[in-house]
Design a protein around this motif. Sequence first.
Motif, short mmCIF file in Angstrom:
data_model
loop_
_atom_site.label_atom_id
_atom_site.label_comp_id
_atom_site.label_asym_id
_atom_site.label_seq_id
_atom_site.Cartn_x
_atom_site.Cartn_y
_atom_site.Cartn_z
N GLU A 7 1.42 1.16 -5.39
CA GLU A 7 0.25 1.70 -4.67
C GLU A 7 -0.18 0.67 -3.64
O GLU A 7 -0.33 -0.51 -3.96
CB GLU A 7 -0.92 1.94 -5.64
CG GLU A 7 -0.75 3.17 -6.48
CD GLU A 7 -1.89 3.34 -7.47
OE1 GLU A 7 -3.07 3.27 -7.06
OE2 GLU A 7 -1.59 3.51 -8.67
N LYS A 9 -3.00 -0.16 -0.41
CA LYS A 9 -4.22 0.19 0.30
C LYS A 9 -4.37 -0.80 1.46
O LYS A 9 -4.37 -2.02 1.23
CB LYS A 9 -5.42 0.09 -0.65
CG LYS A 9 -6.66 0.71 -0.08
CD LYS A 9 -7.68 0.99 -1.20
CE LYS A 9 -8.81 1.86 -0.74
NZ LYS A 9 -9.62 1.35 0.31
N ASN A 10 -4.43 -0.28 2.65
CA ASN A 10 -4.56 -1.10 3.87
C ASN A 10 -3.50 -2.20 3.94
O ASN A 10 -3.78 -3.33 4.33
CB ASN A 10 -5.96 -1.72 3.98
CG ASN A 10 -7.01 -0.66 4.19
OD1 ASN A 10 -6.73 0.39 4.77
ND2 ASN A 10 -8.21 -0.90 3.71
N TYR A 14 0.23 1.02 6.20
CA TYR A 14 -0.15 2.00 5.18
C TYR A 14 -1.63 1.92 4.84
O TYR A 14 -2.09 0.94 4.28
CB TYR A 14 0.67 1.80 3.89
CG TYR A 14 2.13 2.10 4.09
CD1 TYR A 14 2.59 3.40 4.07
CD2 TYR A 14 3.04 1.07 4.34
CE1 TYR A 14 3.93 3.70 4.28
CE2 TYR A 14 4.39 1.34 4.56
CZ TYR A 14 4.82 2.66 4.53
OH TYR A 14 6.14 2.94 4.75
N LYS A 15 -2.37 2.97 5.15
CA LYS A 15 -3.78 3.06 4.75
C LYS A 15 -3.83 3.29 3.24
O LYS A 15 -4.60 2.64 2.53
CB LYS A 15 -4.46 4.24 5.46
CG LYS A 15 -4.77 3.96 6.91
CD LYS A 15 -6.08 3.18 7.02
CE LYS A 15 -6.45 2.89 8.46
NZ LYS A 15 -7.45 1.82 8.56
N GLU A 16 -3.05 4.24 2.77
CA GLU A 16 -2.96 4.59 1.35
C GLU A 16 -1.53 5.03 1.06
O GLU A 16 -0.99 5.85 1.80
CB GLU A 16 -3.85 5.80 1.01
CG GLU A 16 -5.32 5.56 1.13
CD GLU A 16 -5.96 5.10 -0.17
OE1 GLU A 16 -7.15 4.81 -0.15
OE2 GLU A 16 -5.25 5.02 -1.21
N HIS A 18 1.03 5.98 -2.46
CA HIS A 18 1.38 5.97 -3.89
C HIS A 18 2.81 6.45 -3.99
O HIS A 18 3.14 7.54 -3.53
CB HIS A 18 0.44 6.87 -4.71
CG HIS A 18 0.71 6.76 -6.17
ND1 HIS A 18 -0.29 6.64 -7.11
CD2 HIS A 18 1.85 6.69 -6.86
CE1 HIS A 18 0.25 6.53 -8.32
NE2 HIS A 18 1.56 6.56 -8.18
N GLU A 65 -8.87 -4.01 9.31
CA GLU A 65 -9.45 -4.01 7.95
C GLU A 65 -9.64 -5.45 7.47
O GLU A 65 -9.09 -6.39 8.03
CB GLU A 65 -8.54 -3.27 6.96
CG GLU A 65 -8.33 -1.80 7.30
CD GLU A 65 -9.59 -0.95 7.10
OE1 GLU A 65 -10.51 -1.40 6.39
OE2 GLU A 65 -9.65 0.15 7.68
N SER A 68 -6.63 -5.99 1.70
CA SER A 68 -5.48 -5.16 1.40
C SER A 68 -5.21 -5.25 -0.10
O SER A 68 -5.44 -6.32 -0.69
CB SER A 68 -4.30 -5.72 2.19
OG SER A 68 -3.11 -5.11 1.81
N HIS A 69 -4.74 -4.14 -0.69
CA HIS A 69 -4.48 -4.16 -2.14
C HIS A 69 -3.07 -3.65 -2.43
O HIS A 69 -2.62 -2.68 -1.82
CB HIS A 69 -5.49 -3.28 -2.88
CG HIS A 69 -6.90 -3.77 -2.73
ND1 HIS A 69 -7.55 -4.47 -3.72
CD2 HIS A 69 -7.77 -3.69 -1.70
CE1 HIS A 69 -8.77 -4.79 -3.29
NE2 HIS A 69 -8.93 -4.33 -2.08
#
Length: 86
Positions: A7, A9-10, A14-16, A18, A65, A68-69
Amino acid sequence: MIIESLELKNYRNYKELHMDLHPGTNVLYGDNAQGKTNILESMYVCATTKSHKGSRDREIINFGEDESHIKMNIRKNDVLPHRHAP
Ligand SMILES: Nc1ncnc2c1ncn2[C@@H]1O[C@H](COP(=O)(O)OP(=O)(O)OP(=O)(O)O)[C@@H](O)[C@H]1O
Ligand SMILES: [Mg+2]
């Protein structure tokens, strides 16, 4: 070790994201600059904390942003559980 899912995130472009991965071979295909290498890079970063490209941490955050994750589910099914000697 098997990566079961990823997964993002930012993370770079890639914003999101999965992604569930097959336990066998996975093929990433797409146009130039679509983000294939970014996916592989994110796995490397998650496993080692550094980019294989030598990028600074700031560069892997999606433009504009602040953070980021990356979340990766892994399975180690070929490692025997640790046993204490009797
Ligand atoms: N921090 C960032 N924020 C947003 N987009 C980014 C960031 N860093 C890189 N990108 C974008 O990621 C894209 C490149 O992704 P990547 O290198 O993964 O592509 P690729 O699918 O591997 O391409 P190729 O087939 O050419 O190897 C470019 O469009 C670039 O602008
Ligand atoms: Mg590439």
